[in-house]
Design a protein around this motif. Structure first.
Motif: not given
Length: 200
Positions: A8-11, A114-119, A127-131
Protein backbone atom coordinates in the motif's frame (compact mmCIF):
# COMPACT_ATOMS: atom_id res chain seq x y z
CA UNK A 1 6.72 -4.09 -8.63
CA UNK A 2 6.27 -7.84 -8.80
CA UNK A 3 2.81 -9.32 -8.53
CA UNK A 4 3.34 -10.73 -5.06
CA UNK A 5 4.20 -7.39 -3.50
CA UNK A 6 1.19 -5.09 -3.56
CA UNK A 7 2.49 -2.63 -1.03
CA UNK A 8 0.00 0.00 0.00
CA UNK A 9 1.16 3.55 -0.55
CA UNK A 10 0.63 4.09 3.13
CA UNK A 11 3.43 1.88 4.41
CA UNK A 12 7.10 2.58 3.78
CA UNK A 13 8.16 0.56 0.71
CA UNK A 14 11.19 -1.74 0.71
CA UNK A 15 14.45 0.10 0.05
CA UNK A 16 13.18 3.31 1.65
CA UNK A 17 15.41 5.21 4.03
CA UNK A 18 14.28 5.20 7.65
CA UNK A 19 12.36 8.40 8.42
CA UNK A 20 13.99 10.36 11.22
CA UNK A 21 12.24 11.11 14.50
CA UNK A 22 12.86 12.93 17.75
CA UNK A 23 10.87 11.27 20.50
CA UNK A 24 10.95 10.98 24.28
CA UNK A 25 11.82 7.60 25.79
CA UNK A 26 10.81 5.99 29.06
CA UNK A 27 14.40 6.47 30.29
CA UNK A 28 13.90 10.25 30.30
CA UNK A 29 16.01 10.96 27.19
CA UNK A 30 14.95 12.03 23.71
CA UNK A 31 16.15 9.93 20.79
CA UNK A 32 16.55 10.39 17.06
CA UNK A 33 17.87 7.97 14.42
CA UNK A 34 21.39 9.33 14.92
CA UNK A 35 21.40 7.96 18.47
CA UNK A 36 21.38 4.44 17.00
CA UNK A 37 24.06 5.12 14.38
CA UNK A 38 26.29 2.37 15.75
CA UNK A 39 23.66 -0.32 15.18
CA UNK A 40 24.50 -2.63 12.30
CA UNK A 41 20.79 -3.34 11.90
CA UNK A 42 17.99 -1.27 13.38
CA UNK A 43 14.57 -2.76 14.09
CA UNK A 44 11.89 -0.12 14.56
CA UNK A 45 8.57 -1.50 15.70
CA UNK A 46 5.26 0.10 16.52
CA UNK A 47 3.84 -1.23 19.73
CA UNK A 48 1.81 -0.13 22.75
CA UNK A 49 0.87 -1.03 26.31
CA UNK A 50 -2.55 -2.64 26.05
CA UNK A 51 -2.84 -4.65 22.82
CA UNK A 52 -3.12 -8.42 23.43
CA UNK A 53 -1.10 -9.12 20.27
CA UNK A 54 1.75 -7.06 21.75
CA UNK A 55 1.45 -8.39 25.28
CA UNK A 56 1.38 -12.03 24.17
CA UNK A 57 4.30 -11.69 21.75
CA UNK A 58 6.61 -9.33 23.67
CA UNK A 59 8.61 -12.21 25.14
CA UNK A 60 9.19 -13.59 21.63
CA UNK A 61 10.37 -10.14 20.55
CA UNK A 62 12.63 -10.02 23.61
CA UNK A 63 14.14 -13.40 22.68
CA UNK A 64 14.85 -12.18 19.13
CA UNK A 65 16.36 -8.91 20.38
CA UNK A 66 18.60 -10.80 22.80
CA UNK A 67 19.56 -13.42 20.22
CA UNK A 68 20.89 -10.82 17.78
CA UNK A 69 22.17 -8.18 20.22
CA UNK A 70 25.79 -9.28 19.94
CA UNK A 71 25.56 -9.04 16.15
CA UNK A 72 24.87 -5.33 16.33
CA UNK A 73 21.08 -5.40 16.07
CA UNK A 74 19.20 -2.78 18.09
CA UNK A 75 15.45 -2.57 18.72
CA UNK A 76 13.40 0.59 19.11
CA UNK A 77 9.74 0.34 20.15
CA UNK A 78 7.41 3.26 19.38
CA UNK A 79 3.99 3.77 20.94
CA UNK A 80 1.88 6.05 18.74
CA UNK A 81 -1.54 5.09 20.05
CA UNK A 82 -3.98 7.84 20.95
CA UNK A 83 -4.62 8.06 24.69
CA UNK A 84 -8.15 9.13 23.79
CA UNK A 85 -8.75 5.56 22.59
CA UNK A 86 -6.82 3.77 25.35
CA UNK A 87 -5.90 5.89 28.38
CA UNK A 88 -3.37 3.30 29.52
CA UNK A 89 -1.29 3.84 26.36
CA UNK A 90 -0.06 7.07 27.96
CA UNK A 91 3.56 7.80 28.82
CA UNK A 92 3.36 7.01 32.58
CA UNK A 93 2.04 3.52 31.76
CA UNK A 94 4.90 3.06 29.28
CA UNK A 95 7.40 3.90 32.02
CA UNK A 96 5.66 1.46 34.36
CA UNK A 97 5.70 -1.26 31.75
CA UNK A 98 9.42 -0.89 31.10
CA UNK A 99 10.19 -0.84 34.82
CA UNK A 100 8.19 -4.01 35.26
CA UNK A 101 9.45 -5.95 32.23
CA UNK A 102 12.87 -4.43 31.50
CA UNK A 103 12.56 -5.03 27.76
CA UNK A 104 15.83 -4.85 25.82
CA UNK A 105 14.73 -1.96 23.62
CA UNK A 106 14.31 1.78 23.77
CA UNK A 107 10.62 2.64 24.19
CA UNK A 108 9.55 5.91 22.57
CA UNK A 109 6.32 7.93 22.74
CA UNK A 110 4.98 9.36 19.46
CA UNK A 111 2.31 11.68 20.87
CA UNK A 112 1.73 13.58 17.60
CA UNK A 113 1.55 10.32 15.60
CA UNK A 114 3.80 11.96 12.99
CA UNK A 115 6.31 9.11 13.21
CA UNK A 116 3.57 6.50 12.76
CA UNK A 117 2.42 8.37 9.66
CA UNK A 118 5.99 8.69 8.31
CA UNK A 119 6.50 4.92 8.62
CA UNK A 120 2.94 4.00 7.69
CA UNK A 121 2.45 1.91 10.80
CA UNK A 122 -0.60 -0.29 10.40
CA UNK A 123 -0.85 -2.41 13.51
CA UNK A 124 0.66 -3.18 16.89
CA UNK A 125 3.06 -4.79 16.55
CA UNK A 126 4.42 -3.75 13.12
CA UNK A 127 8.15 -4.32 12.52
CA UNK A 128 10.55 -2.51 10.20
CA UNK A 129 14.10 -3.82 9.70
CA UNK A 130 16.71 -1.37 8.39
CA UNK A 131 20.20 -2.28 7.20
CA UNK A 132 23.42 -0.45 8.06
CA UNK A 133 22.56 2.30 5.56
CA UNK A 134 19.09 2.46 7.13
CA UNK A 135 17.37 1.11 4.05
CA UNK A 136 14.26 -1.00 4.66
CA UNK A 137 14.90 -4.72 4.12
CA UNK A 138 11.87 -6.18 5.92
CA UNK A 139 8.44 -4.94 6.98
CA UNK A 140 5.48 -6.71 8.55
CA UNK A 141 4.78 -9.16 11.34
CA UNK A 142 7.15 -10.60 13.90
CA UNK A 143 5.55 -14.04 14.10
CA UNK A 144 2.57 -15.76 12.51
CA UNK A 145 0.61 -16.10 15.77
CA UNK A 146 1.42 -13.19 18.07
CA UNK A 147 -1.71 -13.55 20.18
CA UNK A 148 -1.14 -17.27 20.82
CA UNK A 149 2.62 -17.70 21.04
CA UNK A 150 2.30 -21.43 21.66
CA UNK A 151 0.92 -21.74 18.10
CA UNK A 152 3.76 -19.90 16.37
CA UNK A 153 5.17 -21.85 13.40
CA UNK A 154 6.97 -18.99 11.64
CA UNK A 155 9.13 -16.21 13.09
CA UNK A 156 9.47 -13.96 10.05
CA UNK A 157 11.38 -11.29 11.92
CA UNK A 158 14.02 -13.74 13.09
CA UNK A 159 14.37 -15.29 9.64
CA UNK A 160 14.74 -11.84 8.05
CA UNK A 161 17.42 -10.81 10.55
CA UNK A 162 19.28 -14.10 10.16
CA UNK A 163 19.26 -13.94 6.35
CA UNK A 164 20.27 -10.29 6.25
CA UNK A 165 23.12 -10.74 8.74
CA UNK A 166 24.33 -13.76 6.73
CA UNK A 167 24.57 -11.48 3.69
CA UNK A 168 21.62 -13.05 1.89
CA UNK A 169 18.59 -11.31 0.43
CA UNK A 170 15.55 -11.62 2.69
CA UNK A 171 13.38 -14.40 1.24
CA UNK A 172 10.09 -12.90 2.41
CA UNK A 173 10.71 -9.16 2.84
CA UNK A 174 7.05 -8.14 3.14
CA UNK A 175 4.42 -9.76 5.34
CA UNK A 176 1.16 -8.47 6.74
CA UNK A 177 1.49 -7.23 10.29
CA UNK A 178 -0.86 -9.05 12.68
CA UNK A 179 -2.34 -7.14 15.60
CA UNK A 180 -4.65 -4.36 16.68
CA UNK A 181 -4.69 -1.38 14.35
CA UNK A 182 -2.86 1.75 15.43
CA UNK A 183 -5.27 3.96 17.42
CA UNK A 184 -5.43 7.21 15.47
CA UNK A 185 -6.29 10.42 17.27
CA UNK A 186 -9.85 11.58 16.77
CA UNK A 187 -10.83 8.42 14.89
CA UNK A 188 -12.89 5.39 15.78
CA UNK A 189 -10.84 2.70 17.52
CA UNK A 190 -10.92 0.46 14.43
CA UNK A 191 -10.29 3.13 11.80
CA UNK A 192 -7.47 2.57 9.34
CA UNK A 193 -6.50 4.74 6.36
CA UNK A 194 -8.30 3.58 3.21
CA UNK A 195 -5.01 2.98 1.41
CA UNK A 196 -3.67 0.99 4.34
CA UNK A 197 -4.93 -2.34 3.12
CA UNK A 198 -2.88 -5.51 3.41
CA UNK A 199 0.73 -5.25 2.30
CA UNK A 200 0.74 -8.47 0.32
Amino acid sequence: MSSHQHQSNFTLPLGSTAPDFSLPATDGKTYSLQDFADAKVLVVFFTCNHCPFVIQSDELTRATAEKFADRGVKFVGINSNSVKTHANDDFPHMVERMEEHRFPWTYLRDESQDTARAYGALRTPHFYVFDQDRKLVYTGRGVDSPRQPEKVTQNDLEVALQEHLDGKPVTTPVTNPIGCNVKWDGKDAHWMPAEACDLV
